[in-house]
Design a protein around this motif. Structure first.
Motif, PDB file in Angstrom:
ATOM      1  N   UNK A 178       5.458   2.608   3.282  1.00 20.72           N
ATOM      2  CA  UNK A 178       5.192   2.087   1.937  1.00 20.72           C
ATOM      3  C   UNK A 178       4.856   0.591   2.000  1.00 20.72           C
ATOM      4  N   UNK A 179       5.592  -0.152   2.833  1.00 15.83           N
ATOM      5  CA  UNK A 179       5.335  -1.586   2.963  1.00 15.83           C
ATOM      6  C   UNK A 179       3.973  -1.847   3.583  1.00 15.83           C
ATOM      7  N   UNK A 180       3.615  -1.037   4.566  1.00 16.43           N
ATOM      8  CA  UNK A 180       2.358  -1.262   5.284  1.00 16.43           C
ATOM      9  C   UNK A 180       1.141  -0.918   4.452  1.00 16.43           C
ATOM     10  N   UNK A 181       1.203   0.180   3.721  1.00 15.48           N
ATOM     11  CA  UNK A 181       0.009   0.691   3.050  1.00 15.48           C
ATOM     12  C   UNK A 181      -0.122   0.241   1.608  1.00 15.48           C
ATOM     13  N   UNK A 182       1.006  -0.007   0.947  1.00 16.21           N
ATOM     14  CA  UNK A 182       0.956  -0.290  -0.481  1.00 16.21           C
ATOM     15  C   UNK A 182       0.841   0.973  -1.316  1.00 16.21           C
ATOM     16  N   UNK A 183       0.931   2.137  -0.684  1.00 19.47           N
ATOM     17  CA  UNK A 183       0.863   3.400  -1.409  1.00 19.47           C
ATOM     18  C   UNK A 183       2.231   3.703  -2.010  1.00 19.47           C
ATOM     19  N   UNK A 184       2.293   3.840  -3.321  1.00 20.48           N
ATOM     20  CA  UNK A 184       3.604   4.060  -3.943  1.00 20.48           C
ATOM     21  C   UNK A 184       3.446   4.713  -5.309  1.00 20.48           C
ATOM     22  N   UNK A 185       2.594   5.724  -5.382  1.00 24.19           N
ATOM     23  CA  UNK A 185       2.417   6.461  -6.627  1.00 24.19           C
ATOM     24  C   UNK A 185       2.555   7.957  -6.341  1.00 24.19           C
ATOM     25  N   UNK A 186       2.847   8.758  -7.372  1.00 21.13           N
ATOM     26  CA  UNK A 186       2.927  10.211  -7.144  1.00 21.13           C
ATOM     27  C   UNK A 186       1.637  10.788  -6.581  1.00 21.13           C
ATOM     28  N   UNK A 187       0.495  10.219  -6.969  1.00 22.44           N
ATOM     29  CA  UNK A 187      -0.797  10.741  -6.514  1.00 22.44           C
ATOM     30  C   UNK A 187      -1.033  10.492  -5.023  1.00 22.44           C
ATOM     31  N   UNK A 188      -0.385   9.463  -4.479  1.00 24.47           N
ATOM     32  CA  UNK A 188      -0.607   9.141  -3.069  1.00 24.47           C
ATOM     33  C   UNK A 188       0.588   9.500  -2.194  1.00 24.47           C
ATOM     34  N   UNK A 189       1.551  10.217  -2.760  1.00 24.66           N
ATOM     35  CA  UNK A 189       2.772  10.534  -1.985  1.00 24.66           C
ATOM     36  C   UNK A 189       2.447  11.345  -0.734  1.00 24.66           C
ATOM     37  N   UNK A 190       1.469  12.252  -0.798  1.00 19.14           N
ATOM     38  CA  UNK A 190       1.140  13.054   0.383  1.00 19.14           C
ATOM     39  C   UNK A 190       0.590  12.186   1.504  1.00 19.14           C
ATOM     40  N   UNK A 191      -0.163  11.136   1.134  1.00 20.62           N
ATOM     41  CA  UNK A 191      -0.681  10.217   2.147  1.00 20.62           C
ATOM     42  C   UNK A 191       0.451   9.398   2.761  1.00 20.62           C
ATOM     43  N   UNK A 192       1.388   8.980   1.909  1.00 20.89           N
ATOM     44  CA  UNK A 192       2.532   8.209   2.387  1.00 20.89           C
ATOM     45  C   UNK A 192       3.377   9.050   3.339  1.00 20.89           C
ATOM     46  N   UNK A 193       3.566  10.315   3.022  1.00 24.20           N
ATOM     47  CA  UNK A 193       4.329  11.209   3.896  1.00 24.20           C
ATOM     48  C   UNK A 193       3.642  11.358   5.255  1.00 24.20           C
ATOM     49  N   UNK A 194       2.301  11.432   5.236  1.00 19.89           N
ATOM     50  CA  UNK A 194       1.559  11.564   6.488  1.00 19.89           C
ATOM     51  C   UNK A 194       1.729  10.321   7.356  1.00 19.89           C
ATOM     52  N   UNK A 195       1.613   9.143   6.749  1.00 18.71           N
ATOM     53  CA  UNK A 195       1.783   7.898   7.498  1.00 18.71           C
ATOM     54  C   UNK A 195       3.214   7.803   8.024  1.00 18.71           C
ATOM     55  N   UNK A 196       4.166   8.186   7.192  1.00 16.67           N
ATOM     56  CA  UNK A 196       5.573   8.134   7.591  1.00 16.67           C
ATOM     57  C   UNK A 196       5.825   9.040   8.788  1.00 16.67           C
ATOM     58  N   UNK A 197       5.279  10.257   8.757  1.00 19.03           N
ATOM     59  CA  UNK A 197       5.436  11.184   9.878  1.00 19.03           C
ATOM     60  C   UNK A 197       4.882  10.573  11.160  1.00 19.03           C
ATOM     61  N   UNK A 198       3.694   9.986  11.059  1.00 22.58           N
ATOM     62  CA  UNK A 198       3.066   9.401  12.241  1.00 22.58           C
ATOM     63  C   UNK A 198       3.947   8.334  12.862  1.00 22.58           C
ATOM     64  N   UNK A 199       4.453   7.425  12.037  1.00 24.53           N
ATOM     65  CA  UNK A 199       5.205   6.307  12.599  1.00 24.53           C
ATOM     66  C   UNK A 199       6.633   6.670  12.974  1.00 24.53           C
ATOM     67  N   UNK A 200       7.096   7.866  12.618  1.00 21.46           N
ATOM     68  CA  UNK A 200       8.366   8.345  13.161  1.00 21.46           C
ATOM     69  C   UNK A 200       8.217   8.721  14.630  1.00 21.46           C
ATOM     70  N   UNK A 201       6.993   9.096  15.027  1.00 23.33           N
ATOM     71  CA  UNK A 201       6.786   9.633  16.373  1.00 23.33           C
ATOM     72  C   UNK A 201       5.858   8.792  17.247  1.00 23.33           C
TER      73      UNK A 201
END
Length: 279
Positions: free
Chosen positions: A181-204
Motif C-alpha cells: 500500500x505504501x509503495x503503490x498508493x493503491x488503497x481503494x476497493x476497486x484496486x484491492x485485487x491489484x494490492x493483493x497481487x503486489x502483496x503476494x509478490x513481495x511476501x515471496x
C-alpha cells in the motif's frame, strides 16, 4: 532455488499466479524465449506482424501482466513486445547486472537483435522507465518514441521506502500488505485485487534495494526523440516534482504530465500513451 525468491514454494506460487494471468491475456499472443548474454529472456508478442514495433518494460517486482489493461488497445496499432525484465518475478533469467554500467543496454541490444528489431518505440514503467531512458541515451538512433511512467533515475529516489519493506518483512502477509500500500498508493476497493497481487509478490520475492543511478543533465539533454513523462504527485518512491523540473529543463520538447492524485502505481494511462505513440 533462485536467489531472487525467499523460498522455492514462494517462487512456485508466484509462477503459478503468473501462468493464470498469462492464460487470461486479452489478445492473441506468441510467447518467445530469447537467448541473451544475461540468460534467457521471456517476451509476449501481440499485434499485426506488419505494424510498427513497441517495446514494453515493466517495473521492479512485476512482470508483463502490468500491461494487461493496455495491450488490447496498443496491439491494434503496434506489434507489441512485452518483455519480462531480467532479475524480476517473471520468466526471464534472475540475472541482475550492474545498473551503473552498459550491461542493461547490452542486454536490450540482445533482445532487439533476437526479435529482429532495428528501431522501436518504448514504454517503460518505474525501473522499466529507467531502463528505457538508459537505452535511449546510449542508443538514441534505435528509439523512435519514449513514453515513461513514473520513471526512475530523474527525480530523487526516496530510499525510506526500502527500509519500510525491510521493517515490515517479519510481519508476514499483514506487513507485505502495508508495504504494498505504501509503495503503490493503491488503497481503494476497486484496486484491492491489484494490492493483493503486489502483496503476494513481495511476501515471496526479494526486490532490488540499490539506488537507481541518476541520469546527469547531459544525458537527458541528448534525448532528441519525442518523449512523454507521466508521474503521480503522491509517488512514494520517486520525487515526481523533481522529475518534472529536470525534464522541463533538460528535455524542453518533452510532454510532462504530473497527476495530482496517483501514487507510484499509474492506472488508466492507456489512451494518453497511445495518443502520444501515434503522434
Amino acid at each position: 532455488m533462485s536467489t531472487i525468491y525467499k523460498s522455492e514454494d514462494g517462487a512456485n506460487e508466484i509462477q503459478r499466479r503468473y501462468q493464470e494471468a498469462l492464460s487470461a491475456w486479452p489478445v492473441p499472443a506468441e510467447h518467445i524465449r530469447l537467448p541473451t548474454r544475461e540468460g534467457e529472456t521471456f517476451v509476449i508478442v501481440s499485434g499485426p506482424e506488419d505494424a510498427p514495433p513497441l517495446l514494453l518494460l515493466h517495473g521492479s517486482g512485476a512482470n508483463t501482466t502490468v500491461w494487461q489493461d493496455d495491450i488490447a488497445s496498443w496491439s491494434r496499432h503496434f506489434r507489441t513486445y512485452a518483455v519480462d525484465v531480467i532479475g524480476e518475478p517473471g520468466r526471464s533469467a534472475p540475472s541482475r547486472p550492474s545498473l551503473a554500467s552498459e550491461a542493461p543496454a547490452l542486454w536490450l541490444d540482445d533482445v532487439l537483435e533476437g526479435l529482429g528489431i532495428t528501431h522501436t518505440s518504448i514504454v517503460g514503467m518505474s525501473l522499466g522507465g529507467w531502463l528505457a531512458l538508459d537505452y535511449a541515451t546510449r542508443r538514441p538512433q534505435r528509439v523512435t518514441r519514449l513514453a515513461l511512467l513514473c520513471p526512475g533515475g530523474v527525480g530523487r529516489q526516496k530510499m525510506g521506502l526500502v527500509f519500510t519493506f525491510l521493517l515490515l518483512r517479519p510481519f508476514g502477509r499483514r506487513g507485505a500488505l502495508r508495504s504494498a500500500r505504501a509503495a503503490t498508493g493503491l488503497d481503494t476497493p476497486q484496486t484491492r485485487h491489484l494490492l493483493d497481487h503486489v502483496s503476494l509478490t513481495f511476501r515471496h520475492f526479494k526486490p532490488r534495494t540499490e539506488r537507481l543511478p541518476v541520469f546527469p543533465d547531459s544525458a537527458l539533454r541528448s534525448l532528441t526523440m519525442p518523449v512523454l513523462v507521466t508521474a503521480g504527485l503522491r509517488d512514494a518512491i520517486f520525487d515526481s516534482e523533481e522529475t518534472a523540473r529536470r525534464m522541463h529543463r533538460c528535455v524542453p520538447h518533452a510532454t510532462v504530465n504530473l497527476l495530482p492524485e496517483p501514487g507510484h502505481a499509474l492506472l488508466g494511462q492507456t489512451a494518453a500513451v497511445l495518443a502520444f505513440l501515434q503522434g
